[in-house]
Design a protein around this motif. Sequence first.
Motif, PDB file in Angstrom:
ATOM      1  N   ASP A 270       0.300   3.722  -3.190  1.00 55.48           N
ATOM      2  CA  ASP A 270       1.321   4.283  -2.314  1.00 55.48           C
ATOM      3  C   ASP A 270       1.012   6.058  -1.958  1.00 55.48           C
ATOM      4  O   ASP A 270       1.101   6.568  -3.023  1.00 55.48           O
ATOM      5  CB  ASP A 270       2.710   3.970  -2.890  1.00 55.48           C
ATOM      6  CG  ASP A 270       3.769   4.334  -1.722  1.00 55.48           C
ATOM      7  OD1 ASP A 270       3.294   5.214  -0.791  1.00 55.48           O
ATOM      8  OD2 ASP A 270       4.826   4.275  -1.958  1.00 55.48           O
TER       9      ASP A 270
ATOM     10  N   ARG B  10       3.228   8.342  -3.718  1.00 53.97           N
ATOM     11  CA  ARG B  10       3.308   8.566  -5.205  1.00 53.97           C
ATOM     12  C   ARG B  10       2.083   9.135  -5.743  1.00 53.97           C
ATOM     13  O   ARG B  10       1.893   9.360  -6.972  1.00 53.97           O
ATOM     14  CB  ARG B  10       3.371   7.220  -6.001  1.00 53.97           C
ATOM     15  CG  ARG B  10       4.668   6.199  -5.375  1.00 53.97           C
ATOM     16  CD  ARG B  10       6.019   6.749  -6.029  1.00 53.97           C
ATOM     17  NE  ARG B  10       7.132   5.922  -5.725  1.00 53.97           N
ATOM     18  CZ  ARG B  10       8.022   5.595  -6.289  1.00 53.97           C
ATOM     19  NH1 ARG B  10       8.287   6.256  -7.404  1.00 53.97           N
ATOM     20  NH2 ARG B  10       8.955   4.913  -5.710  1.00 53.97           N
ATOM     21  N   SER B  11       1.197   9.705  -4.502  1.00 54.01           N
ATOM     22  CA  SER B  11      -0.262  10.012  -5.383  1.00 54.01           C
ATOM     23  C   SER B  11       0.024  11.496  -6.113  1.00 54.01           C
ATOM     24  O   SER B  11      -0.500  11.489  -6.993  1.00 54.01           O
ATOM     25  CB  SER B  11      -0.872  10.591  -4.111  1.00 54.01           C
ATOM     26  OG  SER B  11      -1.226   9.449  -3.256  1.00 54.01           O
ATOM     27  N   ASP B  12       0.863  12.142  -6.030  1.00 52.30           N
ATOM     28  CA  ASP B  12       1.004  13.526  -6.787  1.00 52.30           C
ATOM     29  C   ASP B  12       1.336  12.934  -8.229  1.00 52.30           C
ATOM     30  O   ASP B  12       0.853  13.594  -9.259  1.00 52.30           O
ATOM     31  CB  ASP B  12       2.053  14.465  -6.299  1.00 52.30           C
ATOM     32  CG  ASP B  12       1.608  15.227  -4.990  1.00 52.30           C
ATOM     33  OD1 ASP B  12       0.320  14.956  -4.552  1.00 52.30           O
ATOM     34  OD2 ASP B  12       2.422  15.590  -4.255  1.00 52.30           O
ATOM     35  N   GLU B  13       2.509  11.859  -8.238  1.00 53.29           N
ATOM     36  CA  GLU B  13       2.748  11.550  -9.697  1.00 53.29           C
ATOM     37  C   GLU B  13       1.798  10.892 -10.294  1.00 53.29           C
ATOM     38  O   GLU B  13       1.537  11.149 -11.366  1.00 53.29           O
ATOM     39  CB  GLU B  13       4.107  10.769  -9.402  1.00 53.29           C
ATOM     40  CG  GLU B  13       4.925  10.388 -10.725  1.00 53.29           C
ATOM     41  CD  GLU B  13       6.085   9.624 -10.627  1.00 53.29           C
ATOM     42  OE1 GLU B  13       6.875   9.171 -11.397  1.00 53.29           O
ATOM     43  OE2 GLU B  13       6.367   9.399  -9.357  1.00 53.29           O
ATOM     44  N   ILE B  14       1.068  10.096  -9.718  1.00 54.46           N
ATOM     45  CA  ILE B  14       0.180   9.291 -10.453  1.00 54.46           C
ATOM     46  C   ILE B  14      -1.042  10.285 -10.640  1.00 54.46           C
ATOM     47  O   ILE B  14      -1.687  10.134 -11.712  1.00 54.46           O
ATOM     48  CB  ILE B  14      -0.608   8.141  -9.097  1.00 54.46           C
ATOM     49  CG1 ILE B  14       0.193   7.037  -9.120  1.00 54.46           C
ATOM     50  CG2 ILE B  14      -2.040   7.852  -9.541  1.00 54.46           C
ATOM     51  CD1 ILE B  14      -0.105   6.147  -7.887  1.00 54.46           C
TER      52      ILE B  14
ATOM     53  N   ILE C 152       4.497   3.485 -12.049  1.00 51.76           N
ATOM     54  CA  ILE C 152       4.591   4.913 -10.927  1.00 51.76           C
ATOM     55  C   ILE C 152       4.487   4.314  -9.703  1.00 51.76           C
ATOM     56  O   ILE C 152       5.317   4.841  -8.644  1.00 51.76           O
ATOM     57  CB  ILE C 152       3.680   6.018 -11.234  1.00 51.76           C
ATOM     58  CG1 ILE C 152       3.801   6.287 -12.952  1.00 51.76           C
ATOM     59  CG2 ILE C 152       3.766   6.897 -10.329  1.00 51.76           C
ATOM     60  CD1 ILE C 152       2.681   7.168 -13.564  1.00 51.76           C
ATOM     61  N   ASN C 153       3.600   3.560  -9.154  1.00 49.28           N
ATOM     62  CA  ASN C 153       3.493   3.199  -7.875  1.00 49.28           C
ATOM     63  C   ASN C 153       4.591   2.362  -7.374  1.00 49.28           C
ATOM     64  O   ASN C 153       4.823   2.300  -6.263  1.00 49.28           O
ATOM     65  CB  ASN C 153       2.276   2.404  -7.806  1.00 49.28           C
ATOM     66  CG  ASN C 153       1.776   2.244  -6.468  1.00 49.28           C
ATOM     67  OD1 ASN C 153       1.649   3.301  -5.514  1.00 49.28           O
ATOM     68  ND2 ASN C 153       1.691   0.820  -5.930  1.00 49.28           N
ATOM     69  N   GLY C 154       5.251   1.510  -8.411  1.00 52.13           N
ATOM     70  CA  GLY C 154       6.378   0.771  -7.923  1.00 52.13           C
ATOM     71  C   GLY C 154       5.949  -0.612  -7.473  1.00 52.13           C
ATOM     72  O   GLY C 154       6.935  -1.472  -7.247  1.00 52.13           O
TER      73      GLY C 154
END
Length: 98
Positions: free
Chosen positions: A20, A23-27, A67-69
């Motif tokens: 997603d 969510r790229s920054d968190e991943i 993290i991605n959900g």
Amino acid sequence: MSQTQDAPPIDLIRWTFSADPARSDEIEGYLNDLGLDVYSRGDGQFLVLWDEPDTELDEVVERLWAINGAPFEVTHESFRRLDLLVYQEEEDAEAEAA
């Protein structure tokens, strides 16, 4: 993802996946915290390089999915160093010896 006893240890893993974009920054942060080389594009596509992995890979993938959900497909490639060669010009070797 277990190794056989006769196989040399894994020297490098390459993962590619799409997640997603929101969510790229968190991943990316999670993977960077693990010490991995992470290359990502704004559209959620990732290329991840992992030298000499020593962590349970399934746990990392499950954390990425959390993290991605939602789960996503991860392409996993393992590389083993079966041979190591160094190429150099003969002139350079002769100059260094002098």
